[in-house]
Design an enzyme around this catalytic site. Structure first.
Site, mmCIF file in Angstrom:
data_model
loop_
_atom_site.group_PDB
_atom_site.id
_atom_site.type_symbol
_atom_site.label_atom_id
_atom_site.label_comp_id
_atom_site.label_asym_id
_atom_site.label_seq_id
_atom_site.Cartn_x
_atom_site.Cartn_y
_atom_site.Cartn_z
ATOM 1 N N CYS A 1 9.000 -34.465 -6.571
ATOM 2 C CA CYS A 1 10.447 -34.511 -6.437
ATOM 3 C C CYS A 1 11.083 -34.665 -7.816
ATOM 4 O O CYS A 1 10.529 -35.325 -8.703
ATOM 5 C CB CYS A 1 10.820 -35.672 -5.528
ATOM 6 S SG CYS A 1 12.578 -36.051 -5.456
ATOM 7 N N ASP B 1 12.683 -25.803 -12.815
ATOM 8 C CA ASP B 1 11.744 -25.333 -13.834
ATOM 9 C C ASP B 1 10.865 -24.170 -13.383
ATOM 10 O O ASP B 1 9.831 -23.900 -13.979
ATOM 11 C CB ASP B 1 10.854 -26.488 -14.299
ATOM 12 C CG ASP B 1 10.219 -27.257 -13.131
ATOM 13 O OD1 ASP B 1 10.237 -26.724 -12.001
ATOM 14 O OD2 ASP B 1 9.735 -28.372 -13.350
ATOM 15 N N GLY B 2 11.250 -23.470 -12.326
ATOM 16 C CA GLY B 2 10.445 -22.354 -11.865
ATOM 17 C C GLY B 2 9.351 -22.810 -10.908
ATOM 18 O O GLY B 2 9.302 -23.964 -10.509
ATOM 19 N N HIS C 1 19.225 -30.209 -3.192
ATOM 20 C CA HIS C 1 18.927 -28.871 -3.695
ATOM 21 C C HIS C 1 17.435 -28.572 -3.657
ATOM 22 O O HIS C 1 16.617 -29.405 -4.060
ATOM 23 C CB HIS C 1 19.414 -28.724 -5.145
ATOM 24 C CG HIS C 1 20.900 -28.763 -5.277
ATOM 25 N ND1 HIS C 1 21.534 -28.968 -6.499
ATOM 26 C CD2 HIS C 1 21.888 -28.625 -4.360
ATOM 27 C CE1 HIS C 1 22.847 -28.953 -6.305
ATOM 28 N NE2 HIS C 1 23.080 -28.746 -5.021
ATOM 29 N N GLU D 1 10.305 -21.725 -5.739
ATOM 30 C CA GLU D 1 9.060 -22.193 -5.129
ATOM 31 C C GLU D 1 8.576 -21.234 -4.045
ATOM 32 O O GLU D 1 9.350 -20.468 -3.472
ATOM 33 C CB GLU D 1 9.248 -23.590 -4.529
ATOM 34 C CG GLU D 1 9.670 -24.652 -5.513
ATOM 35 C CD GLU D 1 8.680 -24.844 -6.650
ATOM 36 O OE1 GLU D 1 7.491 -24.507 -6.487
ATOM 37 O OE2 GLU D 1 9.100 -25.333 -7.706
ATOM 38 N N HIS E 1 11.582 -35.674 2.763
ATOM 39 C CA HIS E 1 11.583 -36.546 1.580
ATOM 40 C C HIS E 1 12.981 -36.654 0.969
ATOM 41 O O HIS E 1 13.471 -37.760 0.707
ATOM 42 C CB HIS E 1 10.598 -35.992 0.540
ATOM 43 C CG HIS E 1 10.607 -36.740 -0.757
ATOM 44 N ND1 HIS E 1 9.709 -37.735 -1.046
ATOM 45 C CD2 HIS E 1 11.419 -36.635 -1.850
ATOM 46 C CE1 HIS E 1 9.958 -38.213 -2.258
ATOM 47 N NE2 HIS E 1 10.997 -37.554 -2.764
ATOM 48 N N GLU E 2 13.629 -35.527 0.738
ATOM 49 C CA GLU E 2 14.933 -35.550 0.068
ATOM 50 C C GLU E 2 15.998 -36.210 0.939
ATOM 51 O O GLU E 2 16.920 -36.859 0.425
ATOM 52 C CB GLU E 2 15.355 -34.135 -0.311
ATOM 53 C CG GLU E 2 14.405 -33.427 -1.268
ATOM 54 C CD GLU E 2 14.168 -34.168 -2.578
ATOM 55 O OE1 GLU E 2 15.038 -34.966 -2.996
ATOM 56 O OE2 GLU E 2 13.092 -33.972 -3.176
ATOM 57 N N HIS F 1 16.142 -39.804 0.205
ATOM 58 C CA HIS F 1 16.982 -40.126 -0.952
ATOM 59 C C HIS F 1 18.455 -40.152 -0.550
ATOM 60 O O HIS F 1 19.209 -41.045 -0.970
ATOM 61 C CB HIS F 1 16.781 -39.092 -2.059
ATOM 62 C CG HIS F 1 15.482 -39.212 -2.789
ATOM 63 N ND1 HIS F 1 14.947 -40.425 -3.184
ATOM 64 C CD2 HIS F 1 14.604 -38.258 -3.199
ATOM 65 C CE1 HIS F 1 13.803 -40.214 -3.818
ATOM 66 N NE2 HIS F 1 13.574 -38.906 -3.837
#
Length: 312
Positions: free
Chosen positions: A120, A220-221, A239, A244, A263-264, A267
């Site tokens: 993450c 980062d790709g 986001h 990916e 998971h997100e 947060h």
């Protein structure tokens, strides 16, 4: 070159359909490894200078372990050089402690392996602060954490919508999967989550983006950082990295969309990364490829209930 006969053509089509059914890929891009440079730094330690250490400094700064400011002798700032200085050693020790590794301050094999895992994008440490909420009982040891100052929602009915800067195939599947991810949290809390149209106000905006997308946290790709989300704030966001290799049923080198979404959302509800040394909790910062990890663990459930005072 031989031509395909009319008799063999139906067999060929059937094989293609069978392959397609085995893994429904939502977004497929060439594989990459933004954290691969770390492998070449294995064995580095204080007082050496090795090409690529400046990238490691950026990695540790990104995830909250390192901040140079105006440090350095005679005003020299080591943030952009390849010197293994005292601050870098301290940052690596903090990383090792947080991930339950041997605290050596050097880039040993275990530390390099941990740093290279897809993860993450939310920092492990915010402004030099991490709030630990280790809970002990006769039978359990929980490792859940909250964000600094314990931000939380003041309402229980939350809305969300989708707005992306990158076109992603199978948008309807993405909506369905995110709905299932929200439902996993709804089942253990008092929250409800409702999707609204893209033109309507919403508490949470979900989207797919690529590289720099104007939120201060560039992707980062393929590989590396997979997604990120804000804690409970007005106009919260969540986001996904559009580069990916996303899948509904992940195979090798594919990321499970629902696992990352669950998971997100943690947060978004106020949970920081979990310190479970076995990385079993949904809120562990590490998110492996090729597997589905969708079920909330005891740490995740205890954490969100403790933050909001929900009954256990």
């Amino acid at each position: 070159m031989s031509t395909m006969t009319a008799r063999s053509f139906p067999i060929f089509v059937a094989i293609l359909l069978l392959v397609a059914m085995q893994s429904r890929t939502i977004q497929s891009k060439p594989s990459g490894d933004p954290f691969g440079f770390i492998k070449h730094l294995e064995g580095c330690h204080r007082n050496v200078s090795v090409k690529g250490l400046h990238e490691l400094k950026r990695y540790l700064e990104k995830f909250g372990y390192l901040k140079y400011g105006h440090q350095g002798k005679k005003g020299h700032n080591h943030a952009n050089d390849d010197e293994f200085d005292d601050l870098l050693e301290s940052a690596i020790k903090a990383y090792q402690q947080n991930h339950h590794l041997n605290v050596t301050g050097s880039l040993d094999n275990s530390t390099v392996h941990e740093m290279m895992q897809p993860r993450c994008g939310v920092p492990d440490v915010v402004n030099g602060t991490k709030h630990y909420h280790t809970h002990k009982s006769i039978h359990t040891l929980a490792h859940y954490n909250f964000f600094p100052e314990n931000p939380r929602w003041t309402k229980r009915q939350l809305t969300y919508k989708f707005r992306s800067s990158v076109q992603v195939p199978a948008a309807q599947n993405i909506r369905s999967i995110c709905a299932k991810a929200f439902q996993r949290w709804a089942q253990v809390t008092e929250f409800t989550f409702q999707e609204v149209s893209g033109s309507s106000p919403a508490d949470i905006v979900i989207g797919f983006h690529r590289r720099d997308h104007n939120d201060g946290s560039a992707f980062d790709g393929p590989g590396g950082t997979l997604a990120h989300a804000t804690p409970p704030v007005r106009n919260a966001m969540f986001h996904f990295d559009a580069d990916e290799n996303w899948s509904e049923n992940p195979g090798p080198n594919q990321m499970d969309l629902e696992s990352v979404a669950v998971h997100e959302i943690g947060h978004l509800l106020g949970l920081d990364h979990n310190d479970d040394p076995n990385a079993d909790a949904i809120m562990s910062s590490r998110i492996p490829s090729g597997i589905a990890k969708r079920d909330l663990r005891a740490d995740d459930i205890q954490g969100v209930r403790a933050l909001y005072g929900f009954a256990n």
